[in-house]
Write a protein that holds these residues in place. Structure first.
Motif, mmCIF file in Angstrom:
data_model
loop_
_atom_site.group_PDB
_atom_site.id
_atom_site.type_symbol
_atom_site.label_atom_id
_atom_site.label_comp_id
_atom_site.label_asym_id
_atom_site.label_seq_id
_atom_site.Cartn_x
_atom_site.Cartn_y
_atom_site.Cartn_z
ATOM 1 N N ASP A 174 0.806 -1.226 0.000
ATOM 2 C CA ASP A 174 0.000 0.000 0.000
ATOM 3 C C ASP A 174 0.836 1.272 0.000
ATOM 4 N N ALA A 175 2.137 1.153 -0.221
ATOM 5 C CA ALA A 175 3.022 2.323 -0.123
ATOM 6 C C ALA A 175 2.612 3.411 -1.120
ATOM 7 N N ASP A 176 2.599 4.669 -0.636
ATOM 8 C CA ASP A 176 2.381 5.812 -1.522
ATOM 9 C C ASP A 176 3.742 6.418 -1.896
ATOM 10 N N GLU A 177 3.704 7.528 -2.630
ATOM 11 C CA GLU A 177 4.972 8.080 -3.118
ATOM 12 C C GLU A 177 5.906 8.465 -1.967
ATOM 13 N N ALA A 178 5.327 9.080 -0.913
ATOM 14 C CA ALA A 178 6.165 9.509 0.213
ATOM 15 C C ALA A 178 6.862 8.298 0.853
ATOM 16 N N ARG A 179 6.104 7.203 0.995
ATOM 17 C CA ARG A 179 6.694 6.015 1.627
ATOM 18 C C ARG A 179 7.766 5.392 0.719
ATOM 19 N N LEU A 234 13.393 4.267 -0.236
ATOM 20 C CA LEU A 234 14.510 4.300 -1.196
ATOM 21 C C LEU A 234 15.679 5.151 -0.699
ATOM 22 N N ALA A 235 15.517 5.776 0.483
ATOM 23 C CA ALA A 235 16.537 6.726 0.946
ATOM 24 C C ALA A 235 17.887 6.055 1.180
ATOM 25 N N GLY A 236 17.888 4.753 1.336
ATOM 26 C CA GLY A 236 19.144 4.055 1.571
ATOM 27 C C GLY A 236 19.843 3.592 0.310
ATOM 28 N N ASN A 237 19.366 4.018 -0.840
ATOM 29 C CA ASN A 237 20.015 3.697 -2.111
ATOM 30 C C ASN A 237 20.274 4.993 -2.866
ATOM 31 N N LEU A 238 21.525 5.338 -3.026
ATOM 32 C CA LEU A 238 21.864 6.597 -3.697
ATOM 33 C C LEU A 238 22.000 6.391 -5.204
ATOM 34 N N CYS A 239 21.429 7.346 -5.955
ATOM 35 C CA CYS A 239 21.592 7.387 -7.401
ATOM 36 C C CYS A 239 22.093 8.784 -7.755
ATOM 37 N N ARG A 240 23.161 8.872 -8.528
ATOM 38 C CA ARG A 240 23.707 10.185 -8.857
ATOM 39 C C ARG A 240 23.327 10.640 -10.256
ATOM 40 N N CYS A 241 22.565 9.813 -10.992
ATOM 41 C CA CYS A 241 22.194 10.204 -12.361
ATOM 42 C C CYS A 241 20.770 10.716 -12.475
ATOM 43 N N THR A 242 19.829 10.001 -11.909
ATOM 44 C CA THR A 242 18.440 10.178 -12.352
ATOM 45 C C THR A 242 17.664 11.239 -11.597
ATOM 46 N N GLY A 243 18.112 11.620 -10.400
ATOM 47 C CA GLY A 243 17.274 12.500 -9.588
ATOM 48 C C GLY A 243 16.102 11.777 -8.961
ATOM 49 N N TYR A 244 16.045 10.473 -9.087
ATOM 50 C CA TYR A 244 15.097 9.576 -8.415
ATOM 51 C C TYR A 244 13.679 9.594 -8.987
ATOM 52 N N ARG A 245 13.324 10.608 -9.750
ATOM 53 C CA ARG A 245 11.916 10.672 -10.191
ATOM 54 C C ARG A 245 11.511 9.415 -10.952
ATOM 55 N N GLY A 246 12.382 9.002 -11.884
ATOM 56 C CA GLY A 246 12.062 7.821 -12.686
ATOM 57 C C GLY A 246 12.017 6.555 -11.836
ATOM 58 N N ILE A 247 12.910 6.467 -10.864
ATOM 59 C CA ILE A 247 12.941 5.284 -9.997
ATOM 60 C C ILE A 247 11.653 5.202 -9.182
ATOM 61 N N VAL A 248 11.267 6.344 -8.599
ATOM 62 C CA VAL A 248 10.041 6.370 -7.783
ATOM 63 C C VAL A 248 8.836 6.007 -8.657
ATOM 64 N N ARG A 249 8.792 6.589 -9.855
ATOM 65 C CA ARG A 249 7.663 6.282 -10.767
ATOM 66 C C ARG A 249 7.631 4.793 -11.109
ATOM 67 N N ALA A 250 8.789 4.217 -11.327
ATOM 68 C CA ALA A 250 8.848 2.796 -11.700
ATOM 69 C C ALA A 250 8.313 1.921 -10.570
ATOM 70 N N VAL A 251 8.738 2.220 -9.349
ATOM 71 C CA VAL A 251 8.271 1.412 -8.209
ATOM 72 C C VAL A 251 6.756 1.597 -8.029
ATOM 73 N N LEU A 252 6.281 2.857 -8.129
ATOM 74 C CA LEU A 252 4.845 3.116 -7.977
ATOM 75 C C LEU A 252 4.043 2.414 -9.068
ATOM 76 N N HIS A 253 4.625 2.375 -10.271
ATOM 77 C CA HIS A 253 3.963 1.714 -11.395
ATOM 78 C C HIS A 253 3.748 0.229 -11.096
ATOM 79 N N VAL A 254 4.795 -0.436 -10.580
ATOM 80 C CA VAL A 254 4.676 -1.874 -10.277
ATOM 81 C C VAL A 254 3.718 -2.092 -9.108
ATOM 82 N N LEU A 255 3.792 -1.208 -8.104
ATOM 83 C CA LEU A 255 2.852 -1.319 -6.976
ATOM 84 C C LEU A 255 1.409 -1.224 -7.468
ATOM 85 N N ALA A 256 1.153 -0.239 -8.334
ATOM 86 C CA ALA A 256 -0.214 -0.021 -8.819
ATOM 87 C C ALA A 256 -0.694 -1.201 -9.656
#
Lengths: 156, 265
Positions: free
Chosen positions: A121-126, A131-153
């Protein structure tokens, strides 16, 4: 230096190895077992690049000693080929541009799969919190968050 | 970086573990705090004694009004509800904000307390909850109040031949007020200042101010802080002249935020 015998299961296959006590699991995986999908970044537990599954849950392989993994079941990014959730995440990561250089991606995917399975049931904030324990220096995280939310949905 | 070389022992019973520690081995649990220090070569022990395989090292048992939590119980288990009742709900909320889930899956409550990093979470929260450490030594178990367990930076009241066996927390009534506020600029990083307030009906409220580069400051009777919060918080933080102004300001905010949370019905 004395070496210690370690028996563990890695990606479904039994491995019997001898390690130096100071050797961490990531070096065993990469150097001895040649599973180079596990990446080493900060080597002190902060960046998340080395995250693998140990006994069914994500863990940092850079601050887990190989010697402490005797009897453990380890799954690295190479061990998720047949995993349905990981397949969905791979597809979503690709669609959403959730990686560029790919260095963080193996650890990011192991963490993302844990979020999908543990927090359906995780929302975007959760998702961002988890994901705070995984650093990405390229993407700015937006795409990663969207990808996870997409699979959750898609699984609801 | 790679650690300096050390030897490794995996005791399978407590007497063997005690012998190893008495002979100078560094006890290791989840190694989520010790591992970084080893990799950075800030810690260079001759030998690690891996406690993870000891019997009953992890697990939670409730006896009367006390909850005994095995030192090897992971933060993730506590986050997921291993500790029952109101005490467990408070601890689950704290656990969720310790580092990151992959760290919480291996890091343990006992390891964190015995490691005694001033910025860690349980060293701040356990004294607030009125917890007791159960130390195991050559002469058996000994009880040490968590108020006073951490004596300095990476220093505890454990003797050099003792291990932290478990921690005991009280079964709290549902009606307790609880506030826990810590300042991290990024989720999961070490706290810059932590404050906790526990208000049990019919008892003096207790507060802890921690993560201030030394042992936690326990305020055994925080009645004045609850009654006249801003003035009393100002007075308390003025007792830390060694801190920068901004850190003292954050400490004051931490106390006020923790009181506000603990005062909510």
């Amino acid at each position: 230096m004395s070496r210690i015998a370690v028996s563990l299961t890695v990606n479904g296959e039994a491995a019997r190895v001898e390690v130096e006590p100071r050797e961490h699991l990531a070096d065993l995986l990469r150097g001895t077992l040649l599973l180079t999908g596990t990446h080493i970044g900060c080597e002190h537990g902060v960046c998340g690049a080395c995250t693998v599954e140990i006994d069914g849950v994500p863990a940092r392989s850079c601050i887990t000693h190989a010697g402490s993994c005797d009897g453990a079941t380890v799954r690295t990014i190479e061990g998720f080929d047949d995993d349905e959730v990981m397949a969905a995440l791979r597809e979503a990561f690709s669609q959403e541009h959730a990686l560029q250089c790919g260095y963080c991606t193996p650890g990011m995917l192991v963490t993302a799969r844990d979020i999908v399975l543990r927090l359906p049931d995780a929302d975007e904030a959760r998702v961002r919190e988890e994901l705070a324990g995984n650093l990405c220096r390229c993407t700015g995280y937006r795409g990663i968050v969207r990808a996870v939310l997409h699979v959750l949905a898609a699984r609801r | 970086m790679k650690p300096a070389a050390f030897a490794y022992a995996r005791p399978l019973d407590w007497s063997e573990a005690l012998q190893l520690v008495a002979s100078g081995a560094r006890p290791a649990a989840g190694t989520q705090s010790l591992g970084p220090l080893l990799n950075l070569r800030l810690a260079q022990p001759d030998m690690l004694a891996d406690l993870r395989h000891l019997p009953d090292y992890a697990g939670v048992t409730v006896t009367g009004d006390a909850i005994r939590i095995g030192a090897g119980t992971t933060h993730a288990a506590i986050e997921d509800g291993a500790v029952p009742g109101r005490t467990g709900a408070i601890m689950a909320g704290v656990a969720r904000r310790i580092a990151y889930r992959p760290v919480r899956n291996r890091g343990t409550i006992g390891g964190s307390l015995a490691h005694a990093d001033p910025a860690a979470d349980w060293v701040a929260v356990m004294p607030a909850l009125g917890a007791t450490a159960i130390a195991l030594g050559p002469r058996g178990e000994r009880r040490i109040a968590l108020d006073g367990f951490v004596t300095g930076i990476f220093e505890t009241a454990l003797a050099s031949d003792e291990l932290l066996r478990a921690v005991e927390v009280p079964v709290l009534p549902d009606a307790v007020g609880w506030g826990h506020w810590k300042f991290c600029r990024k989720i999961g990083e070490f706290s810059k200042v932590t404050a906790c307030v526990l208000a049990v009906p019919g008892a003096a409220p207790r507060a802890v101010l921690a993560a201030l580069d030394g042992p936690p400051r326990v305020i055994a009777d925080a009645s004045a802080l609850m009654a006249d919060t801003e003035a009393e918080a100002t007075r308390i933080v003025s007792g830390f002249p060694e801190l920068d102004d901004w850190r003292r300001a954050v400490a004051q905010t931490a106390l006020m935020q923790a009181v506000a949370a603990a005062s909510q019905p």
